[in-house]
Design a protein around this motif. Structure first.
Motif, short mmCIF file in Angstrom:
data_model
loop_
_atom_site.label_atom_id
_atom_site.label_comp_id
_atom_site.label_asym_id
_atom_site.label_seq_id
_atom_site.Cartn_x
_atom_site.Cartn_y
_atom_site.Cartn_z
N LYS A 1 54.30 3.42 54.12
CA LYS A 1 53.54 2.79 53.26
C LYS A 1 53.96 1.96 52.14
O LYS A 1 53.70 2.18 50.79
CB LYS A 1 52.70 4.06 52.43
CG LYS A 1 51.88 4.80 53.59
CD LYS A 1 51.14 6.13 52.80
CE LYS A 1 50.21 6.75 54.12
NZ LYS A 1 51.01 7.29 55.24
N MET A 2 54.81 1.09 52.72
CA MET A 2 55.31 0.23 51.57
C MET A 2 55.01 -1.08 52.02
O MET A 2 55.03 -1.64 53.10
CB MET A 2 57.03 0.28 51.79
CG MET A 2 57.44 1.77 51.25
SD MET A 2 59.33 1.75 51.75
CE MET A 2 59.60 0.03 50.51
N ALA A 3 54.43 -1.96 50.81
CA ALA A 3 53.87 -3.20 51.17
C ALA A 3 54.97 -4.21 50.37
O ALA A 3 55.58 -3.70 49.41
CB ALA A 3 52.74 -3.41 50.70
N ARG A 4 55.04 -5.54 50.85
CA ARG A 4 55.61 -6.63 50.28
C ARG A 4 54.68 -7.94 50.17
O ARG A 4 53.87 -7.82 51.23
CB ARG A 4 56.75 -6.89 51.01
CG ARG A 4 57.84 -5.92 51.24
CD ARG A 4 59.08 -6.10 52.17
NE ARG A 4 59.64 -7.24 51.44
CZ ARG A 4 60.40 -8.34 52.43
NH1 ARG A 4 59.92 -8.26 53.55
NH2 ARG A 4 60.94 -8.93 51.68
N TYR A 5 54.90 -8.81 49.31
CA TYR A 5 54.02 -9.89 49.10
C TYR A 5 54.73 -11.15 48.91
O TYR A 5 55.81 -11.30 48.20
CB TYR A 5 52.83 -9.61 47.81
CG TYR A 5 52.43 -8.30 48.01
CD1 TYR A 5 52.66 -7.12 47.41
CD2 TYR A 5 50.81 -8.39 48.81
CE1 TYR A 5 52.11 -6.02 47.69
CE2 TYR A 5 50.35 -7.09 48.88
CZ TYR A 5 50.83 -6.03 48.29
OH TYR A 5 50.03 -4.83 48.50
N GLY A 6 54.28 -12.05 49.34
CA GLY A 6 54.80 -13.51 49.11
C GLY A 6 54.28 -14.21 47.55
O GLY A 6 53.19 -13.45 46.95
N PRO A 7 54.84 -14.96 47.13
CA PRO A 7 54.99 -15.44 45.78
C PRO A 7 53.53 -16.09 45.48
O PRO A 7 52.86 -15.88 44.30
CB PRO A 7 56.01 -16.36 45.44
CG PRO A 7 56.38 -16.82 46.93
CD PRO A 7 56.14 -15.63 47.79
N SER A 8 53.00 -16.63 46.31
CA SER A 8 51.73 -17.36 46.19
C SER A 8 50.38 -16.13 46.02
O SER A 8 49.34 -16.57 45.44
CB SER A 8 51.22 -18.10 47.43
OG SER A 8 51.25 -17.33 48.54
N VAL A 9 50.68 -14.96 46.34
CA VAL A 9 49.57 -13.87 46.10
C VAL A 9 49.96 -12.70 45.24
O VAL A 9 49.29 -11.64 45.09
CB VAL A 9 49.06 -13.42 47.67
CG1 VAL A 9 48.66 -14.80 48.40
CG2 VAL A 9 50.22 -12.57 48.28
N SER A 10 51.35 -12.54 45.20
CA SER A 10 51.75 -11.45 44.41
C SER A 10 51.13 -11.18 42.98
O SER A 10 50.88 -12.05 42.41
CB SER A 10 53.33 -11.55 44.25
OG SER A 10 53.78 -10.32 43.62
N GLY A 11 50.57 -9.85 42.79
CA GLY A 11 49.98 -9.62 41.56
C GLY A 11 48.48 -9.83 41.63
O GLY A 11 47.62 -9.45 41.03
#
Length: 128
Positions: free
Chosen positions: A56-66
């Protein structure tokens, strides 16, 4: 037969929120990594985030993070992509994809070749 089906795409205004769903048929998602990709007209496909459902760990790219959040939909065999503060640059066809997770590893949204199962895509348009 393993299938992924995206839904929830729509035409929205800048600043709006939208929730996409990626439903799995023919398999359970528990041991898979799920990633979201998008492709805008005339642009290359972009990986925007992923989730390892085992941990249950997620990671995000800089264009959508936050702004975007990937989560498991516990009531369904599905993964959701919650998109907030949408911008015109978020306009694209959004795809989810899956592959069996390697034990102990984190997911990656930057290597589309790892993902064996793909949905058909859902259109998101952000415009005033």
């Amino acid at each position: 037969q393993l299938q992924l089906v995206e839904s929830g795409g729509d035409f929205v205004q800048p600043g709006d929120s939208l929730r996409l769903s990626c439903a799995a048929a023919g398999f359970t998602l528990d041991l898979y990594n799920i990633a979201w990709f998008r492709q805008a007209p005339g642009k290359e496909r972009e990986g925007i985030g992923c989730i390892n459902l085992r941990y249950k760990m997620a990671r995000y790219g800089p264009s959508v993070s936050g702004r975007f959040t990937i989560s498991r939909d516990d009531a369904k065999n599905a993964v959701s992509l919650q998109m907030n503060s949408l911008k015109p640059d978020d306009t694209a066809v959004y795809y989810c994809a899956a592959h069996v997770a390697d034990p102990g590893s984190v997911c990656t949204y930057q290597d589309a070749a790892r993902y064996l199962y793909w949905g058909q895509g859902t259109q998101v348009t952000v415009s005033s």
